[in-house]
Structure formats: structure tokens, C-alpha cells
Motif scaffolding. Structure first.
Motif, PDB file in Angstrom:
ATOM      1  N   ALA A 282       0.833  -1.204   0.000  1.00 56.12           N
ATOM      2  CA  ALA A 282       0.000   0.000   0.000  1.00 56.12           C
ATOM      3  C   ALA A 282       0.867   1.252   0.000  1.00 56.12           C
ATOM      4  O   ALA A 282       0.562   2.242  -0.678  1.00 56.12           O
ATOM      5  CB  ALA A 282      -0.932  -0.004   1.203  1.00 56.12           C
ATOM      6  N   GLY A 283       1.974   1.204   0.762  1.00 62.12           N
ATOM      7  CA  GLY A 283       2.879   2.347   0.798  1.00 62.12           C
ATOM      8  C   GLY A 283       3.539   2.600  -0.544  1.00 62.12           C
ATOM      9  O   GLY A 283       3.655   3.758  -0.984  1.00 62.12           O
ATOM     10  N   LEU A 284       3.960   1.532  -1.214  1.00 62.25           N
ATOM     11  CA  LEU A 284       4.588   1.681  -2.521  1.00 62.25           C
ATOM     12  C   LEU A 284       3.598   2.210  -3.560  1.00 62.25           C
ATOM     13  O   LEU A 284       3.940   3.066  -4.385  1.00 62.25           O
ATOM     14  CB  LEU A 284       5.161   0.338  -2.971  1.00 62.25           C
ATOM     15  CG  LEU A 284       6.381  -0.174  -2.193  1.00 62.25           C
ATOM     16  CD1 LEU A 284       6.761  -1.581  -2.650  1.00 62.25           C
ATOM     17  CD2 LEU A 284       7.561   0.777  -2.361  1.00 62.25           C
ATOM     18  N   LEU A 285       2.376   1.699  -3.502  1.00 63.62           N
ATOM     19  CA  LEU A 285       1.350   2.185  -4.426  1.00 63.62           C
ATOM     20  C   LEU A 285       1.057   3.666  -4.184  1.00 63.62           C
ATOM     21  O   LEU A 285       0.862   4.431  -5.136  1.00 63.62           O
ATOM     22  CB  LEU A 285       0.071   1.357  -4.270  1.00 63.62           C
ATOM     23  CG  LEU A 285       0.138  -0.080  -4.795  1.00 63.62           C
ATOM     24  CD1 LEU A 285      -1.063  -0.878  -4.303  1.00 63.62           C
ATOM     25  CD2 LEU A 285       0.187  -0.089  -6.316  1.00 63.62           C
ATOM     26  N   SER A 286       1.037   4.066  -2.924  1.00 65.66           N
ATOM     27  CA  SER A 286       0.800   5.474  -2.597  1.00 65.66           C
ATOM     28  C   SER A 286       1.927   6.353  -3.101  1.00 65.66           C
ATOM     29  O   SER A 286       1.693   7.469  -3.597  1.00 65.66           O
ATOM     30  CB  SER A 286       0.645   5.640  -1.077  1.00 65.66           C
ATOM     31  OG  SER A 286      -0.465   4.914  -0.602  1.00 65.66           O
ATOM     32  N   LEU A 287       3.159   5.848  -2.992  1.00 64.84           N
ATOM     33  CA  LEU A 287       4.307   6.601  -3.482  1.00 64.84           C
ATOM     34  C   LEU A 287       4.224   6.785  -4.999  1.00 64.84           C
ATOM     35  O   LEU A 287       4.462   7.883  -5.520  1.00 64.84           O
ATOM     36  CB  LEU A 287       5.604   5.889  -3.110  1.00 64.84           C
ATOM     37  CG  LEU A 287       6.901   6.548  -3.616  1.00 64.84           C
ATOM     38  CD1 LEU A 287       7.042   7.960  -3.051  1.00 64.84           C
ATOM     39  CD2 LEU A 287       8.114   5.699  -3.242  1.00 64.84           C
ATOM     40  N   VAL A 288       3.872   5.707  -5.701  1.00 70.25           N
ATOM     41  CA  VAL A 288       3.708   5.802  -7.151  1.00 70.25           C
ATOM     42  C   VAL A 288       2.605   6.801  -7.500  1.00 70.25           C
ATOM     43  O   VAL A 288       2.727   7.581  -8.450  1.00 70.25           O
ATOM     44  CB  VAL A 288       3.394   4.415  -7.751  1.00 70.25           C
ATOM     45  CG1 VAL A 288       3.063   4.537  -9.236  1.00 70.25           C
ATOM     46  CG2 VAL A 288       4.560   3.469  -7.547  1.00 70.25           C
ATOM     47  N   LEU A 289       1.536   6.788  -6.718  1.00 72.22           N
ATOM     48  CA  LEU A 289       0.417   7.705  -6.959  1.00 72.22           C
ATOM     49  C   LEU A 289       0.858   9.157  -6.790  1.00 72.22           C
ATOM     50  O   LEU A 289       0.485  10.036  -7.577  1.00 72.22           O
ATOM     51  CB  LEU A 289      -0.722   7.369  -5.995  1.00 72.22           C
ATOM     52  CG  LEU A 289      -2.100   7.964  -6.259  1.00 72.22           C
ATOM     53  CD1 LEU A 289      -2.616   7.612  -7.645  1.00 72.22           C
ATOM     54  CD2 LEU A 289      -3.095   7.476  -5.198  1.00 72.22           C
ATOM     55  N   VAL A 290       1.662   9.430  -5.765  1.00 74.17           N
ATOM     56  CA  VAL A 290       2.180  10.786  -5.557  1.00 74.17           C
ATOM     57  C   VAL A 290       3.077  11.204  -6.720  1.00 74.17           C
ATOM     58  O   VAL A 290       2.965  12.320  -7.243  1.00 74.17           O
ATOM     59  CB  VAL A 290       2.941  10.872  -4.222  1.00 74.17           C
ATOM     60  CG1 VAL A 290       3.700  12.193  -4.124  1.00 74.17           C
ATOM     61  CG2 VAL A 290       1.984  10.746  -3.037  1.00 74.17           C
ATOM     62  N   LEU A 291       3.972  10.306  -7.129  1.00 71.83           N
ATOM     63  CA  LEU A 291       4.890  10.639  -8.225  1.00 71.83           C
ATOM     64  C   LEU A 291       4.142  10.857  -9.534  1.00 71.83           C
ATOM     65  O   LEU A 291       4.480  11.761 -10.310  1.00 71.83           O
ATOM     66  CB  LEU A 291       5.931   9.525  -8.379  1.00 71.83           C
ATOM     67  CG  LEU A 291       6.907   9.358  -7.209  1.00 71.83           C
ATOM     68  CD1 LEU A 291       7.808   8.154  -7.445  1.00 71.83           C
ATOM     69  CD2 LEU A 291       7.725  10.623  -6.999  1.00 71.83           C
ATOM     70  N   LEU A 292       3.123  10.032  -9.781  1.00 68.06           N
ATOM     71  CA  LEU A 292       2.344  10.165 -11.012  1.00 68.06           C
ATOM     72  C   LEU A 292       1.622  11.498 -11.075  1.00 68.06           C
ATOM     73  O   LEU A 292       1.474  12.098 -12.149  1.00 68.06           O
ATOM     74  CB  LEU A 292       1.343   9.015 -11.105  1.00 68.06           C
ATOM     75  CG  LEU A 292       0.457   8.954 -12.356  1.00 68.06           C
ATOM     76  CD1 LEU A 292       1.297   8.778 -13.612  1.00 68.06           C
ATOM     77  CD2 LEU A 292      -0.561   7.827 -12.242  1.00 68.06           C
ATOM     78  N   ASN A 293       1.184  11.978  -9.924  1.00 68.14           N
ATOM     79  CA  ASN A 293       0.436  13.238  -9.863  1.00 68.14           C
ATOM     80  C   ASN A 293       1.293  14.392  -9.353  1.00 68.14           C
ATOM     81  O   ASN A 293       0.746  15.425  -8.942  1.00 68.14           O
ATOM     82  CB  ASN A 293      -0.788  13.066  -8.954  1.00 68.14           C
ATOM     83  CG  ASN A 293      -1.839  12.159  -9.565  1.00 68.14           C
ATOM     84  OD1 ASN A 293      -2.642  12.585 -10.388  1.00 68.14           O
ATOM     85  ND2 ASN A 293      -1.830  10.891  -9.171  1.00 68.14           N
TER      86      ASN A 293
END
Length: 344
Positions: A282-293
Motif C-alpha cells: 500500500a505504501g509503494l502504491l501510494s508513493l507511485v500515486l504521488v509521483l504520477l500526480n
């Protein structure tokens, strides 16, 4: 400063239903920056608060409807009464800038092939609470990053040649609420082969005060659900245009991927009870989400600072969550009842 014939160069059409103080400010800006080169037509859509009485003292042409029929119908009535060749639609809760009307006129003069144009909200929303600043600044960011060759129309700040507008039947009057009647018109304009431009320098200020309830209601029930049905219909009837519009504004691939990431992160959190390592996922997915946006959050940081940008993130992710949910529900509704239900 009008044509030699005495006709105005542009007709500004403002539908209003209980506009209140925002409508008064709208009229003030039109009186200050538009009346020399435009006629202003106010269509009071069954208003009950008496705000329509403000129109005539400001020099606007007033049309009163006895009962509320929706902004689509109100705009169409205003268009029929207009004298100018260019119709400029403005919402009752926006104010124009000193160069807004001139920008509209110059855009059509410079490009005889241009059928319609849309502008943008500015980066200084009128309401000061966090949600209003977030919502209206996000709209500004979306339009400022959009393709100049637009695939949709926008009723809050959009202009169209009157002859073309009337030939297409105007806005679809089956939309009885402030909904996606402008988007639907834009799709018909494109299907008919007309050109729509996103003119980012033509801006208006949005005065709307957003609350959690009004934001969620508008985004889900007046935008996401009917827009989903419209896109599904378009995919079936005109796959080529569907491919074009699915890459513009709110429908970019990064937004669709963000929806998937949000739901994947939520699913990971649900499995933490059984598999604690799912928290890392979940943390990695959240990090990817932040970077994507990251461009979105950098924009808010530059506009309002670190803490504001940090506060944007949960609301932005919530936006992706209910957008994905609305798409799923809208898809199911479309399969069962078809497109008509979304217009009710």
C-alpha cells in the motif's frame, strides 16, 4: 465600439436561478467590462429570490421563465433572443476580466473557421475556504494543461457562432440540472466537423463556495454518472471520436491509471489484517500515486504553499476513488437502462 449596423459584436448569455451575491458581482463585472461591445442577456430560470431584479438596472436584457427548466433551456432561450453573431455563455457565479470579451472577439476574428471556444477559470477563486480554493484551482490547472484543439464545450466560459449553435439545436434540454449539457454540445460540434479551441488566456473568476456535500453531489451525480453514460454511448456510436475525447482534460491516461492505483492501495490495506506485508505494498502504491500526480501537487505548492498542497492529496485521491466508483455504477446503469436515465 459596436458594428456600423448598431448590432453588438457578441451576445453574453447568463442563465440564473437564485444567484444571490455572486450574481450581483457577475453583473457588476459585465457592466464594467462588457457593455460597450456586447449585449447582456439574463435568463431568470424560475428564480424565487428576486435576484433577477438586479439585471435591468445593470443594462441587461431580461427574460423571465415562470418555472425552473434548467440552464440548458435557459441558455437556448437566450440564444434565440440574441442579436450578435457570437454567443458567449457565462455562468451567474463568475466574473469576467477586463480583457475577457475582447479576447473572445479577437479569437473569432482571427480564425474564420473557428466554430466555438472555451476559456478557463483564473488562479484566484473568489471563495476563500479550502475546498473552494482546491476545486476551482484544480479546474484552472486542468484547463491550462489541456490540448488547445478541444474536444468539448464549457458553459461557464464558452463562446460559439450563433448560426452553428442554432443549426445543431443548442443545448440538449433533457438535462434539467446543471450537468453535462455543455460537454454533450461539444461532442456534437466535433461530430459535425466543427473546430473548438481552448483559449487559455480567456479567463473568468469562479465565485462558487464549495462544501463537502455540494462538491460530492456535483462531481458524482451531475458530472461523473451522466458523463460516463455519454462516453459509453459515444464509444458505441463513434469509436474514433471516443478515442479522441478519452485523452483530453479529466480523461487523460494518467488519471485513469491513478484510479487503478487508488483502488489497488485500498485493496492492499484491506489485506493487512491477514498479510502485514501488504502494508508495504500500500505504501509503494501510494508513493507511485504521488509521483504520477506530482505536477498537480507541485502546482498547488506553487500557488498556495506546502500545507495547502499536503491537504490537497487526500481530496485528490478521494476524487479518483469516487470517479472510479461512478464509472462502475454508470456502466451498470447504462447497460440496464441506457443513456436516457442519466439525463433525468
Amino acid at each position: 465600439m459596436q458594428k456600423a449596423s448598431g448590432w453588438p459584436e457578441v451576445s453574453i448569455i447568463v442563465p440564473v436561478h437564485n444567484g444571490g451575491e455572486s450574481f450581483r458581482k457577475c453583473l457588476q463585472s459585465l457592466n464594467q467590462w462588457a457593455l460597450e461591445r456586447a449585449e447582456v442577456i439574463v435568463v431568470a430560470d424560475g428564480a424565487s429570490d428576486g435576484s433577477w431584479q438586479l439585471a435591468e438596472p445593470f443594462g441587461a436584457k431580461l427574460i423571465r421563465l415562470p418555472e425552473t427548466q434548467g440552464p440548458a433551456r435557459a441558455r437556448n432561450i437566450g440564444a434565440e433572443a440574441a442579436e450578435a453573431d457570437i454567443l458567449f455563455f457565462v455562468d451567474a457565479d463568475v466574473t469576467i476580466h477586463p480583457n475577457t470579451v475582447d479576447g473572445v472577439i479577437r479569437a473569432f476574428q482571427a480564425n474564420p473557421e473557428l466554430a466555438a471556444l472555451i476559456g478557463s477559470y483564473d488562479d484566484a477563486p473568489g471563495a476563500t475556504n479550502f475546498l473552494s480554493q482546491y476545486k476551482n484551482l484544480f479546474h484552472h490547472y486542468t484547463h491550462q494543461g489541456g490540448h488547445e484543439e478541444a474536444s468539448t464545450f464549457w458553459g461557464a466560459c464558452g463562446a460559439v457562432r450563433r448560426e452553428i449553435f442554432l443549426s445543431l439545436g443548442g443545448f440538449d434540454q433533457r438535462f434539467r440540472k446543471p450537468c453535462i449539457e455543455d460537454i454533450e454540445l461539444g461532442y456534437r460540434l466535433k461530430q459535425a466537423g466543427y473546430q473548438i479551441r481552448l483559449c487559455k488566456a480567456i479567463q473568468v473568476k469562479h465565485l462558487k463556495h464549495w462544501t463537502p456535500y455540494s462538491l460530492l453531489r456535483a462531481d458524482i451525480f451531475y458530472r461523473a454518472l451522466p458523463w460516463t453514460a455519454l462516453l459509453l454511448q459515444l464509444r458505441q456510436t463513434d469509436p474514433q471520436q471516443y478515442q479522441q475525447v478519452s485523452r483530453d482534460l479529466n480523461l487523460k491516461s494518467s488519471s485513469r491509471l491513478s484510479v487503478v492505483l487508488v483502488y489497488a492501495a485500498i485493496a492492499s490495506l484491506l489485506f493487512v489484517w491477514w498479510w502485514p506485508t501488504a502494508l508495504l505494498g500500500a505504501g509503494l502504491l501510494s508513493l507511485v500515486l504521488v509521483l504520477l500526480n506530482w505536477p498537480v501537487y507541485r502546482f498547488f505548492y506553487q500557488q498556495r504553499g506546502f500545507w495547502f498542497a499536503l491537504g490537497v492529496i487526500p481530496w485528490h485521491w478521494l476524487y479518483y476513488f469516487y470517479s472510479g466508483l461512478a464509472f462502475a455504477i454508470g456502466h451498470l446503469r447504462y447497460q440496464i437502462w441506457g443513456y436516457q436515465l442519466a439525463k433525468g
